[in-house]
Design a protein around this motif. Sequence first.
Motif, PDB file in Angstrom:
ATOM      1  N   GLY A   9       0.778  -1.228   0.000  1.00 19.71           N
ATOM      2  CA  GLY A   9       0.000   0.000   0.000  1.00 19.71           C
ATOM      3  C   GLY A   9       0.808   1.275   0.000  1.00 19.71           C
ATOM      4  N   ALA A  10       2.129   1.173  -0.156  1.00 16.18           N
ATOM      5  CA  ALA A  10       2.977   2.361  -0.070  1.00 16.18           C
ATOM      6  C   ALA A  10       2.952   3.197  -1.338  1.00 16.18           C
ATOM      7  CB  ALA A  10       4.420   1.956   0.231  1.00 16.18           C
ATOM      8  N   VAL A  11       2.691   2.571  -2.485  1.00 15.15           N
ATOM      9  CA  VAL A  11       2.782   3.285  -3.754  1.00 15.15           C
ATOM     10  C   VAL A  11       1.564   4.179  -3.934  1.00 15.15           C
ATOM     11  CG1 VAL A  11       2.997   3.062  -6.250  1.00 15.15           C
ATOM     12  CG2 VAL A  11       4.093   1.383  -4.753  1.00 15.15           C
ATOM     13  N   PRO A  12       1.771   5.495  -4.042  1.00 14.24           N
ATOM     14  CA  PRO A  12       0.629   6.400  -4.233  1.00 14.24           C
ATOM     15  C   PRO A  12       0.060   6.278  -5.631  1.00 14.24           C
ATOM     16  CG  PRO A  12       2.681   7.628  -4.372  1.00 14.24           C
ATOM     17  CD  PRO A  12       3.051   6.216  -3.988  1.00 14.24           C
ATOM     18  N   LYS A  13      -1.247   6.546  -5.773  1.00  7.57           N
ATOM     19  CA  LYS A  13      -1.861   6.566  -7.091  1.00  7.57           C
ATOM     20  C   LYS A  13      -1.425   7.828  -7.822  1.00  7.57           C
ATOM     21  CE  LYS A  13      -5.979   3.905  -5.836  1.00  7.57           C
ATOM     22  NZ  LYS A  13      -7.468   3.901  -5.757  1.00  7.57           N
ATOM     23  N   LEU A  14      -1.223   7.684  -9.124  1.00  6.17           N
ATOM     24  CA  LEU A  14      -0.821   8.835  -9.930  1.00  6.17           C
ATOM     25  C   LEU A  14      -2.044   9.702 -10.195  1.00  6.17           C
ATOM     26  CD1 LEU A  14       1.621   7.254 -12.528  1.00  6.17           C
ATOM     27  CD2 LEU A  14       2.108   8.218 -10.279  1.00  6.17           C
ATOM     28  N   GLU A  15      -1.967  10.953  -9.735  1.00  4.51           N
ATOM     29  CA  GLU A  15      -3.088  11.866  -9.906  1.00  4.51           C
ATOM     30  C   GLU A  15      -3.131  12.394 -11.346  1.00  4.51           C
ATOM     31  OE1 GLU A  15      -5.320  12.349  -7.630  1.00  4.51           O
ATOM     32  OE2 GLU A  15      -4.262  11.191  -6.106  1.00  4.51           O
ATOM     33  N   ARG A  16      -4.319  12.609 -11.832  1.00  2.13           N
ATOM     34  CA  ARG A  16      -4.519  13.208 -13.141  1.00  2.13           C
ATOM     35  C   ARG A  16      -5.239  14.533 -12.973  1.00  2.13           C
ATOM     36  NH1 ARG A  16      -3.562   9.267 -16.985  1.00  2.13           N
ATOM     37  NH2 ARG A  16      -3.484   7.161 -16.178  1.00  2.13           N
ATOM     38  N   PRO A  17      -5.096  15.509 -13.845  1.00  2.00           N
ATOM     39  CA  PRO A  17      -4.274  15.496 -15.039  1.00  2.00           C
ATOM     40  C   PRO A  17      -2.857  15.948 -14.732  1.00  2.00           C
ATOM     41  CG  PRO A  17      -5.531  17.512 -14.957  1.00  2.00           C
ATOM     42  CD  PRO A  17      -5.905  16.717 -13.724  1.00  2.00           C
ATOM     43  N   GLY A  18      -2.121  16.288 -15.796  1.00  2.00           N
ATOM     44  CA  GLY A  18      -0.745  16.745 -15.650  1.00  2.00           C
ATOM     45  C   GLY A  18       0.170  15.831 -16.419  1.00  2.00           C
ATOM     46  N   PRO A  19       1.341  16.355 -16.866  1.00  2.50           N
ATOM     47  CA  PRO A  19       2.294  15.505 -17.594  1.00  2.50           C
ATOM     48  C   PRO A  19       2.657  14.271 -16.780  1.00  2.50           C
ATOM     49  CG  PRO A  19       2.939  17.824 -17.686  1.00  2.50           C
ATOM     50  CD  PRO A  19       1.821  17.720 -16.686  1.00  2.50           C
ATOM     51  N   LEU A  20       2.729  13.133 -17.445  1.00  2.00           N
ATOM     52  CA  LEU A  20       2.995  11.875 -16.754  1.00  2.00           C
ATOM     53  C   LEU A  20       4.324  11.912 -16.013  1.00  2.00           C
ATOM     54  CD1 LEU A  20       2.030   9.021 -16.167  1.00  2.00           C
ATOM     55  CD2 LEU A  20       3.112   8.276 -18.300  1.00  2.00           C
ATOM     56  N   VAL A  24       4.832  11.041 -12.079  1.00  2.00           N
ATOM     57  CA  VAL A  24       5.760   9.992 -11.634  1.00  2.00           C
ATOM     58  C   VAL A  24       6.789  10.593 -10.676  1.00  2.00           C
ATOM     59  CG1 VAL A  24       7.566   8.398 -12.385  1.00  2.00           C
ATOM     60  CG2 VAL A  24       5.421   8.553 -13.666  1.00  2.00           C
ATOM     61  N   TYR A  25       7.290  11.773 -10.999  1.00  2.64           N
ATOM     62  CA  TYR A  25       8.238  12.466 -10.111  1.00  2.64           C
ATOM     63  C   TYR A  25       7.637  12.651  -8.724  1.00  2.64           C
ATOM     64  CZ  TYR A  25      10.933  16.367  -8.141  1.00  2.64           C
ATOM     65  OH  TYR A  25      11.679  17.171  -7.309  1.00  2.64           O
ATOM     66  N   GLU A  26       6.403  13.158  -8.659  1.00  2.00           N
ATOM     67  CA  GLU A  26       5.763  13.404  -7.361  1.00  2.00           C
ATOM     68  C   GLU A  26       5.537  12.105  -6.600  1.00  2.00           C
ATOM     69  OE1 GLU A  26       5.060  16.098  -5.652  1.00  2.00           O
ATOM     70  OE2 GLU A  26       6.008  17.352  -7.184  1.00  2.00           O
ATOM     71  N   ALA A  27       5.158  11.047  -7.303  1.00  2.00           N
ATOM     72  CA  ALA A  27       4.943   9.758  -6.648  1.00  2.00           C
ATOM     73  C   ALA A  27       6.240   9.209  -6.060  1.00  2.00           C
ATOM     74  CB  ALA A  27       4.348   8.759  -7.643  1.00  2.00           C
ATOM     75  N   GLU A  30       7.345  11.256  -3.048  1.00  2.00           N
ATOM     76  CA  GLU A  30       6.565  10.909  -1.863  1.00  2.00           C
ATOM     77  C   GLU A  30       7.088   9.614  -1.234  1.00  2.00           C
ATOM     78  OE1 GLU A  30       3.528  11.416   1.037  1.00  2.00           O
ATOM     79  OE2 GLU A  30       4.484  12.780  -0.399  1.00  2.00           O
ATOM     80  N   LEU A  31       7.424   8.644  -2.051  1.00  2.00           N
ATOM     81  CA  LEU A  31       7.969   7.384  -1.546  1.00  2.00           C
ATOM     82  C   LEU A  31       9.317   7.597  -0.851  1.00  2.00           C
ATOM     83  CD1 LEU A  31       7.102   5.052  -4.546  1.00  2.00           C
ATOM     84  CD2 LEU A  31       6.114   4.922  -2.245  1.00  2.00           C
ATOM     85  N   ILE A  32      10.108   8.541  -1.361  1.00  2.00           N
ATOM     86  CA  ILE A  32      11.407   8.827  -0.757  1.00  2.00           C
ATOM     87  C   ILE A  32      11.237   9.570   0.562  1.00  2.00           C
ATOM     88  CG2 ILE A  32      13.549  10.148  -1.016  1.00  2.00           C
ATOM     89  CD1 ILE A  32      13.396   9.505  -4.037  1.00  2.00           C
ATOM     90  N   THR A  33      10.395  10.616   0.572  1.00  2.00           N
ATOM     91  CA  THR A  33      10.267  11.442   1.777  1.00  2.00           C
ATOM     92  C   THR A  33       9.596  10.689   2.917  1.00  2.00           C
ATOM     93  OG1 THR A  33       8.240  12.449   0.896  1.00  2.00           O
ATOM     94  CG2 THR A  33      10.288  13.646   0.573  1.00  2.00           C
ATOM     95  N   THR A  34       8.733   9.724   2.600  1.00  2.00           N
ATOM     96  CA  THR A  34       8.114   8.907   3.652  1.00  2.00           C
ATOM     97  C   THR A  34       8.995   7.722   4.035  1.00  2.00           C
ATOM     98  OG1 THR A  34       6.907   7.589   2.011  1.00  2.00           O
ATOM     99  CG2 THR A  34       5.775   9.524   2.934  1.00  2.00           C
TER     100      THR A  34
END
Length: 225
Positions: A9-20, A24-27, A30-34
């Motif tokens: 359950g650690a992997v966040p869902k990729l929010e839309r819209p916005g460049p892929l 992916v960068y934000e996801a 988030e995994l790194i900072t947590t």
Amino acid sequence: MSTTGLPQGAVPKLERPGPLRDRVYEALLELITTRALQPGQHLVESELAGHLGVSRQPVREALQRLNADGWVDLRPAQGAFVHEPTEAEADQLLTVRTLLEAEAARLAATNASASAIAVLEEMCAEGERAVAADDVDAAVAINARLHAKIMELAGNTVLAELAAQVDRRVRWYYTPVARQRGRQSWIEHRDLIAAIADRDGQRATEVMRAHTEHTRKMYHDREKK
């Protein structure tokens, strides 16, 4: 340790819209900072792409950006690894955080309304409940929200912009000591909110400075063990 071992359950869902690539960068950030992805962990493009449900290209682009931003190290012939912060890096970042947040606390004591103080008190109660439930992730998230709210109440746009630049790294350093800081951190938050409610800027500054210094010291003590 590769990216295969991500917590359930650690992997966040990729929010839309916005460049892929941005999503992916934000996801990944988030995994790194947590610390779902740990410092020093090998980041395998194909595995990350599989976790996120994307092709390797946006993952590669995100890793390059994360490298430029200092979150990931790209090593020739070895691949990508989560950056391992040095003690000097952590010390510099947390020292800057103390300066910014102490000033924010002083200004918040001047500007905060009764309704804003009530919001801080409810956040603090949420944090106390998270600690009581031993929910570290929730405690870290609520801690970040409370500090962001104080920064907002300071009413200084430039100060808020500077704080936003260090916020995610503060979360990165705070997460490993959040459980150890535990209830004491929220006692300090209560003292801080009381100083803001009393319009005591000097006291709010002193409490915030001591509060952030406790975190800095605990992080360094942990790294030395």
